[in-house]
Design a protein around this motif. Structure first.
Motif, PDB file in Angstrom:
ATOM      1  N   LEU A   2       0.830  -1.198   0.000  1.00  0.00           N
ATOM      2  CA  LEU A   2       0.000   0.000   0.000  1.00  0.00           C
ATOM      3  C   LEU A   2       0.867   1.252   0.000  1.00  0.00           C
ATOM      4  O   LEU A   2       0.565   2.224  -0.686  1.00  0.00           O
ATOM      5  N   ARG A   3       1.972   1.190   0.737  1.00  0.00           N
ATOM      6  CA  ARG A   3       2.876   2.341   0.801  1.00  0.00           C
ATOM      7  C   ARG A   3       3.461   2.630  -0.592  1.00  0.00           C
ATOM      8  O   ARG A   3       3.551   3.777  -1.010  1.00  0.00           O
ATOM      9  N   PHE A   5       2.109   1.882  -3.461  1.00  0.00           N
ATOM     10  CA  PHE A   5       1.027   2.411  -4.294  1.00  0.00           C
ATOM     11  C   PHE A   5       0.806   3.896  -4.023  1.00  0.00           C
ATOM     12  O   PHE A   5       0.623   4.692  -4.935  1.00  0.00           O
ATOM     13  N   LEU A   6       0.828   4.281  -2.743  1.00  0.00           N
ATOM     14  CA  LEU A   6       0.637   5.688  -2.394  1.00  0.00           C
ATOM     15  C   LEU A   6       1.775   6.562  -2.911  1.00  0.00           C
ATOM     16  O   LEU A   6       1.550   7.697  -3.329  1.00  0.00           O
ATOM     17  N   VAL A   7       2.996   6.037  -2.896  1.00  0.00           N
ATOM     18  CA  VAL A   7       4.134   6.790  -3.415  1.00  0.00           C
ATOM     19  C   VAL A   7       3.979   7.006  -4.922  1.00  0.00           C
ATOM     20  O   VAL A   7       4.161   8.117  -5.431  1.00  0.00           O
ATOM     21  N   LEU A   9       1.198   6.930  -6.646  1.00  0.00           N
ATOM     22  CA  LEU A   9       0.054   7.812  -6.852  1.00  0.00           C
ATOM     23  C   LEU A   9       0.431   9.267  -6.580  1.00  0.00           C
ATOM     24  O   LEU A   9       0.034  10.171  -7.329  1.00  0.00           O
ATOM     25  N   SER A  10       1.210   9.502  -5.544  1.00  0.00           N
ATOM     26  CA  SER A  10       1.657  10.859  -5.219  1.00  0.00           C
ATOM     27  C   SER A  10       2.535  11.428  -6.331  1.00  0.00           C
ATOM     28  O   SER A  10       2.383  12.591  -6.727  1.00  0.00           O
ATOM     29  N   TRP A  46       0.869  16.018  -2.248  1.00  0.00           N
ATOM     30  CA  TRP A  46      -0.565  15.902  -2.039  1.00  0.00           C
ATOM     31  C   TRP A  46      -1.223  17.277  -1.931  1.00  0.00           C
ATOM     32  O   TRP A  46      -2.148  17.571  -2.664  1.00  0.00           O
TER      33      TRP A  46
END
Length: 117
Positions: A2-3, A5-7, A9-10, A46
């Motif tokens: 998940l981490r 994926f968030l990176v 996405l950011s 973000w």
């Protein structure tokens, strides 16, 4: 996972907002100068990109007034001139085929062949 994926996405959001900011005309930028928006987008993950996308530039109204509109039909089957020419071509080909069939049966072209080949 998940981490990661968030990176990703950011980074994608930042790249998208940065490209949008750089391509925006100066007179459409709201609030602060464009160079300040670029710094905000790059330095504040973000927050910067989302702020740019929400309030950073003037967007066209719902009707899309700022977008150039294409004049005339959008597809060939909506174009009356195209349909007229198509109808004329079909009628001409039918007349020619009928004249060939009536006037010179068996004298022109290969036997059993298509007249349009």
């Amino acid at each position: 996972m998940l981490r990661g994926f968030l990176v990703v996405l950011s980074i994608a959001l930042t790249v998208f907002a940065l490209a949008d900011c750089v391509q925006t005309e100066n007179d459409k930028v709201r609030g602060i100068p464009k160079w300040a928006w670029v710094a905000l987008i790059v330095l504040l993950p973000w927050v910067g990109p989302i702020t740019w996308l929400v309030v950073g530039k003037d967007r066209p109204d719902e009707g899309g007034v700022d977008r150039p509109r294409r004049e005339g039909p959008t597809a060939p089957d909506e174009d009356p001139e195209f349909l007229r020419r198509l109808d004329e071509d079909i009628r001409r080909e039918r007349r020619e085929r009928q004249q060939r069939d009536q006037g010179g049966e068996g004298t022109d072209g290969p036997a059993g062949g298509s007249p349009n080949t």
